[in-house]
Write an enzyme that holds these catalytic residues in place. Structure first.
Site, PDB file in Angstrom:
ATOM      1  N   ASP A   8       0.886  -1.160   0.000  1.00 34.48           N
ATOM      2  CA  ASP A   8       0.000   0.000   0.000  1.00 34.48           C
ATOM      3  C   ASP A   8       0.927   1.213   0.000  1.00 34.48           C
ATOM      4  O   ASP A   8       1.501   1.567   1.028  1.00 34.48           O
ATOM      5  CB  ASP A   8      -0.875  -0.030   1.262  1.00 34.48           C
ATOM      6  CG  ASP A   8      -1.640   1.271   1.492  1.00 34.48           C
ATOM      7  OD1 ASP A   8      -1.654   2.123   0.580  1.00 34.48           O
ATOM      8  OD2 ASP A   8      -2.223   1.414   2.587  1.00 34.48           O
ATOM      9  N   LYS A  70       3.263  11.184  -3.973  1.00 37.75           N
ATOM     10  CA  LYS A  70       2.164  10.507  -4.660  1.00 37.75           C
ATOM     11  C   LYS A  70       1.218  11.518  -5.322  1.00 37.75           C
ATOM     12  O   LYS A  70       0.530  11.198  -6.282  1.00 37.75           O
ATOM     13  CB  LYS A  70       1.398   9.664  -3.638  1.00 37.75           C
ATOM     14  CG  LYS A  70       0.443   8.670  -4.232  1.00 37.75           C
ATOM     15  CD  LYS A  70      -0.188   7.855  -3.102  1.00 37.75           C
ATOM     16  CE  LYS A  70      -1.297   6.975  -3.598  1.00 37.75           C
ATOM     17  NZ  LYS A  70      -1.934   6.270  -2.477  1.00 37.75           N
TER      18      LYS A  70
END
Lengths: 632, 152
Positions: A8, A70
């Protein structure tokens, strides 16, 4: 074949997991933590730091500490979102030759892929160290709204880190996998993911082993960190009110307040109020100053109410608005809701979501870990772990045999993984008993008659002997196909008898539940019954011993003692036949005491030539009365 | 013909036997390995099982330091409180806690230091100018870094 790592790769924190024995398990990083901050830095000495270490030095090295990368991966430099993020990110960004973004760290300009690769590299290395094997492949999760270019960039990041990316899956899909919801048919699922820095809503539709994303929504700049900031701000203001001092300028005080704010937030998830105590938080001319404040859950909820309201409005929009903004569904059409992200531990959020949909959301898997666990499950499916795993059955109910007094004596208790084998030695209940009956039972009740009979058989040909002497070994063996073999063997003669019972683990679910419920309902009464039987069994043993003693050694016992024993035996027999537990227990006790007296006096009589027995002082002391009388 | 099939059968069965034996050995090895890992996990659990309590205790200890620092006069009462602090330190030491301190002038190292503030000073850039709070390790694992100020 090496394991495939489930990752993740989060905006603020990342986590990883692998399949082990058919179950996903989170792997701790090198520092011993279950999540790793998604932060990378290059120190002055040109050393690369990732995770917690990068976080610790962020203040020293702000310009070279990269976080939230991200938000940039796979995006164009001219993208509106990038422009917005550029305004607040402390590190430098520039337009790359291909129109993408580049991040300055140390002396070099790096693509967001390279930065993400550094995080992945650390995770890979830490997983290898923990598991003691090479990791070459991974499944990485991304937000459902990631477009193709963002997904491609994530795959590239993996490749730079030396990982073959077997699959990119959506974070909400991973969460649904972790809860096993992928097997449902035509279900509509909402995943409410409140992370540290982002808030994502996804509407999924599951059918025939496929998961389709119907709509996504949320706020990429709303997260748990905003909650912490709110609490911190409140604490600073309160202190100003209390003491007239602004402590927001004192970095140590702020650090301690920040910790206290986080702690208070966590505690208020379970408690209704919490004490925030920070002694010696600062000082002025008049001396040291302290911070003490009671914060209630209601206060916290009031502070962040607008965040929660906003998140609920966003769900409504994502579910009900027509495409492309939303899924075009009614709230009542949603079958399942999954909570992801640490912030969803807050009871007010859980309640708001529950009230909106009118049903309980899934929340029992750790919301910080559920996405990584789902990624590991996907990895397991790719690896064949999940399908091909050797599924071992468990016994749904206890298997036992009936013993003296109708008691069910457990041989294999419920939830034992099969194949398994257990044996125990039993004996006879009467003198010269020629055979024993093996009565095989299934169920949780302590009395044989309340359980289900699976089979009965008789082992005969036991040579005549007093009760308790023969050794009958009973073996229960369940093989991998759930076939139970019960064997009884007389150890003296080697004679044996057995029975085979098919499919003892294949009871239907309702029956198992019914039997378990029954067992719980009758637990107290059953316990009393069993106790009474045990007392009766003891009484019987005492009567048997008394009769045997009188028969075998009658001539050595005085007439007087004989009468007492006979009397007490009769009393015990009567009590045993009745229902009075205490009376039976008392009578048995008295009879045993009497027998002990006789026993020790007999012992004294048999060894008259050794009157001095200093090494056993307790024997003469105990049998003093009996011995002096019977010695006459 | 029959012999051929017999041979085939034997070779198939042999292959199967190998496969099963292999599976059995693996299962047994898995079990033994799991047992070892479980032992290791239990050991780790015992070592780090009270990490949460120790983390909270460390905050109390820090408040103690601050309190004693603020206590200017050297009275017997202060001496007593110093001894209480030492007692607490000793207790934590028994449970594997090690206090980490930073030296002024030492180079900043994120392995054990956390920087709270950069300040102008005459010391070389990147060196520690002040220790703000002590750090703590539990059996070698840093549970709280030393909080420092660093020269810019």
């Amino acid at each position: 074949m090496s394991k495939i790592l489930g990752i993740d790769l989060g905006t603020t924190n990342s986590a990883m997991a692998v399949m082990e024995g058919g179950e996903p398990r989170i792997i701790e990083n090198h520092e011993g933590n279950r999540t790793t901050p998604s932060i990378v830095a290059v120190s002055k000495g040109n050393e690369r730091l990732v995770g917690l270490l990068a976080k610790r030095q962020a203040v020293v090295n702000q310009k070279n500490t990269v976080f939230s990368v991200k938000r940039l991966i796979g995006r164009k430099f001219d993208d509106e979102n990038v422009k917005k993020d550029k305004a607040w990110l402390p590190y430098e960004l520039r337009k790359a030759k291909n129109g993408g973004v580049e991040v300055k760290m140390g002396d070099a300009w790096n693509s967001p892929e390279t930065i993400s690769a550094m995080i992945l590299q650390k995770l890979k290395a830490d997983a290898e160290a923990k598991l003691g094997e090479k990791i070459e492949e991974a499944v990485i999760t991304v937000p459902a709204y990631f477009d193709d270019s963002e997904r491609q960039a994530t795959i590239q990041a993996g490749e730079i880190a030396g990982l073959k990316i077997r699959r990119i899956i959506n974070e909400p899909t991973a969460a649904a996998l972790a809860y096993g919801l992928n097997k449902e048919k035509n279900e509509k699922i909402v995943v409410y993911d409140f992370g540290g820095g982002t808030f994502d809503i996804s509407v999924l539709e599951v059918g025939d082993d496929t998961v389709e994303v119907k709509a996504t929504g949320g706020d990429t700049h709303l997260g748990g960190d905003d909650f912490d900031q709110r609490i911190l701000k409140y604490l600073v203001e309160e202190y100003k009110k209390q003491e007239g001092i602004d402590i927001s300028k004192d970095p140590l005080a702020v650090q301690r307040l920040k910790e206290a704010a986080e702690k208070a937030k966590l505690e208020l998830s379970t408690a209704m109020q919490t004490e925030i105590n920070i002694p010696y938080i600062t000082s002025d001319a008049s001396g040291p100053k302290h911070f003490a404040l009671t914060m209630t859950r209601a206060k916290l909820e009031e502070l962040v109410k607008d965040f929660i309201d906003k998140s609920i409005a966003l769900i409504k929009e994502t579910v009900t608005a027509s495409a492309p903004k939303g899924a075009g569904l009614k709230l009542s059409e949603i079958n399942e809701i999954i909570l992801v992200g640490g912030q969803t531990r807050m009871p007010a959020i859980q309640k708001a979501v529950k009230d909106l949909f009118g049903k309980e959301p899934h929340k029992n898997i750790n919301p910080d870990e559920v996405v990584a666990l789902g990624a590991a499950i996907q990895a397991g499916i790719l690896q064949g772990d999940v399908k091909d795993i050797l599924l071992l059955d468990v016994t749904p109910l206890t298997l036992s045999i009936e013993t003296m007094g109708g008691v069910a004596t457990a041989m294999i208790s419920k939830n034992t993984t099969v194949p398994t084998s257990k044996s125990q030695v039993f004996s006879t209940a009467a003198d010269n008993q020629p055979s024993v009956e093996i009565h095989i039972l299934q169920g949780e009740r302590p009395m044989a008659s309340d359980n289900k009979t699976l089979a009965r058989f008789i082992l005969d040909g036991i040579p005549p002997s007093p009760r308790g002497i023969p050794q009958i070994e009973v073996t229960f063996d369940i093989d991998a196909n759930s076939i139970l073999n019960v064997k009884a063997k007389d150890k003296a003669t080697g004679k044996e008898q057995s029975v085979r019972i098919e499919a003892v683990t294949s009871l239907n679910k309702e029956e198992v539940e019914r039997l378990k419920k029954e067992a719980a309902e009758f637990a107290a009464e059953d316990e009393r019954k069993k106790e009474l039987i045990e007392i009766r069994n003891r009484a019987e043993t005492a009567i048997y011993t008394a009769e045997k003693t009188l028969k075998d050694h009658g001539e050595k016992i005085s007439a007087e003692a004989k009468t007492i024993i006979e009397e007490k035996t009769k009393k015990t027999q009567e009590a045993k036949d009745g229902d009075d537990k205490e009376a039976t227990e008392k009578a048995t006790q008295e009879l045993m005491e009497e027998l002990q007296k006789v026993g020790s006096s007999m012992y004294n009589k048999e060894t008259p030539e050794t009157p001095e027995t200093p090494e056993t002082p307790e024997a003469p002391a105990e049998g003093e009365n009996a011995s002096s009388e019977s010695n006459q | 013909m029959t012999e051929e099939t017999m041979e085939e059968k034997v070779s198939r069965l042999e292959k199967e036997k190998e496969e099963y034996l292999e599976g059995w050995k693996r299962a047994k090895a898995d079990f033994l390995n799991m047992k070892k890992e479980e032992e290791e996990r239990v050991r780790e659990f015992i070592k780090f099982g009270n990490e949460a309590i120790i983390r909270s205790m460390v905050s109390v200890l820090e408040s103690f330091y601050l309190g004693l620092m603020a206590w200017k006069e050297e009275t017997p009462e202060k001496k007593g409180m110093m001894l209480v602090r030492a007692q607490l330190e000793e207790t934590l030491k028994k449970y594997g806690v090690e206090i980490i301190q930073a030296k002024i002038g030492e180079e900043f190292n994120p392995e054990k230091h956390e920087c709270l503030l950069l300040e102008a000073s005459e010391s070389p850039t990147g060196t520690i100018t002040e220790e703000v709070e002590k750090g703590y390790a539990l059996y070698g694992k840093i549970i709280r870094p030393v909080r420092v100020k660093v020269s810019k």
